[in-house]
Write an enzyme that holds these catalytic residues in place. Sequence first.
Site, PDB file in Angstrom:
ATOM      1  N   PHE A  89      -0.717  -0.900  -4.618  1.00 34.58           N
ATOM      2  CA  PHE A  89      -1.891   0.142  -4.639  1.00 34.58           C
ATOM      3  C   PHE A  89      -1.162   1.661  -4.631  1.00 34.58           C
ATOM      4  CE2 PHE A  89      -4.408  -3.502  -2.918  1.00 34.58           C
ATOM      5  CZ  PHE A  89      -5.171  -3.572  -3.910  1.00 34.58           C
TER       6      PHE A  89
ATOM      7  N   PHE B 113       0.886  -1.242  -0.079  1.00 31.54           N
ATOM      8  CA  PHE B 113      -0.114   0.047  -0.097  1.00 31.54           C
ATOM      9  C   PHE B 113       0.741   1.346   0.071  1.00 31.54           C
ATOM     10  CE2 PHE B 113      -2.420  -3.477   2.326  1.00 31.54           C
ATOM     11  CZ  PHE B 113      -3.661  -3.160   1.704  1.00 31.54           C
ATOM     12  N   ASP B 114       0.420   2.182  -0.823  1.00 28.82           N
ATOM     13  CA  ASP B 114       1.040   3.710  -0.556  1.00 28.82           C
ATOM     14  C   ASP B 114       0.138   4.065   0.714  1.00 28.82           C
ATOM     15  OD1 ASP B 114       2.129   6.220  -1.065  1.00 28.82           O
ATOM     16  OD2 ASP B 114       0.578   6.701  -2.365  1.00 28.82           O
ATOM     17  N   GLY B 115       0.877   5.396   1.214  1.00 29.79           N
ATOM     18  CA  GLY B 115       0.302   5.818   2.277  1.00 29.79           C
ATOM     19  C   GLY B 115      -0.832   6.956   2.203  1.00 29.79           C
TER      20      GLY B 115
END
Length: 392
Positions: A368, A255-257
């Site tokens: 993502f 995951f991106d933040g």
Amino acid sequence: MPVADAAWPGHGASPAAAYTSQQPGERSCTPPGSSSFLPARGGGNINGGVLGKVWLLPPDRLRRERRQRLRPSGIKNHDTSVMSPMPNPTILKDPSEALVIAVTTRAIFDLEEEHKLYLEKGKEEYTRHQQANQDKLLPPGTAFAFIQAAQYVNEKILESNPAEKNLFDILVLSNNSPESGVRIVNSAKHYGLEISKFCFVSDEDSTQYLKSHSVKLFLSADRTDVCNALQRGVSAALVFQQDVQAPSTPLRVVFDGDAVLFSDETDQVFREQGLEGAVQYERVMEAVPMGEGPLKAFAMHLGKIRKKFSQEESPIRTYLVTARSGRDMGIRAIKTLREWGLAIDEAFFMDGAPKGPILAQIQPHIFFDDGLHNIHGAQDVGVPSAWVPSCC
């Protein structure tokens, strides 16, 4: 959106027009092997929804199949030349407890040539083509490895507890007509994919059915569908057809933040006040958890499944790969995850550096991100990528 490099000039650009249309069809909901399934008494709803019927296995077959262990899914090699047909019994799942993932046909299979035919010659020619080739296998698409890895997790869960209901539950949501959908079902059965439902719908906005199926993640090759799903409060992302490497197990999700797991509040400060303003904002807000991003709900349910295993034995590994600086902006991210109770196996604070090299090392089944430049960088190293648009 990565804070430190949010000024990338291509950010927010629309994907190619080829990803903005899907094939219309008639509404239907077809379970695998439907000739041996029975409709439930009383009715046509699934969880109070409107898609098709509830389909149940005959009781004797259900008891027999619950005792069977899920078959290996050939996850290490997606080459159709080395994969043989593998009948894989579908375990009946409870959508209220399962992690339900809906994928479109163009997300799970490579249908780009067929989609081009549809755009150039229309629905009737497309349908004739699919009917004529219904026994010809479709090659795997971008989300194929992710779905196979989810199936592997189910296998490991059921090895530990055959009565467990908190499993991955996969459904295919398609704008194909039932007649042209035969090829989709045949391909899924060949690869041994454990797909609980095949739903062929004619509505222009098929995402209206997602919540009736308790969908926690929606993957599509159509940007409009993804935006509609996000606006309905469903975690969703856009996949682009790409050549991908075949990752091994366990399931690895990156995951991106900002604007993915977390809200885009700091991104907004960055756009208005620049990097120094964003750093100062994070220092002031360090003790305040960030807001929820569009994929938080999916990540939380994934984390719930992850907690069933020790870190050493888990068939799931999760990662945070963010452009944030660990020194100046990392603490708030870590504290937010702690406040949510969301355990992440590994976190990388890249300080604006390209994500491609670390993603190549992780080899995730899906990545993502809301930055198209990061998606392109991941694609360059063969990583299956899903764009979370923040500009719907």
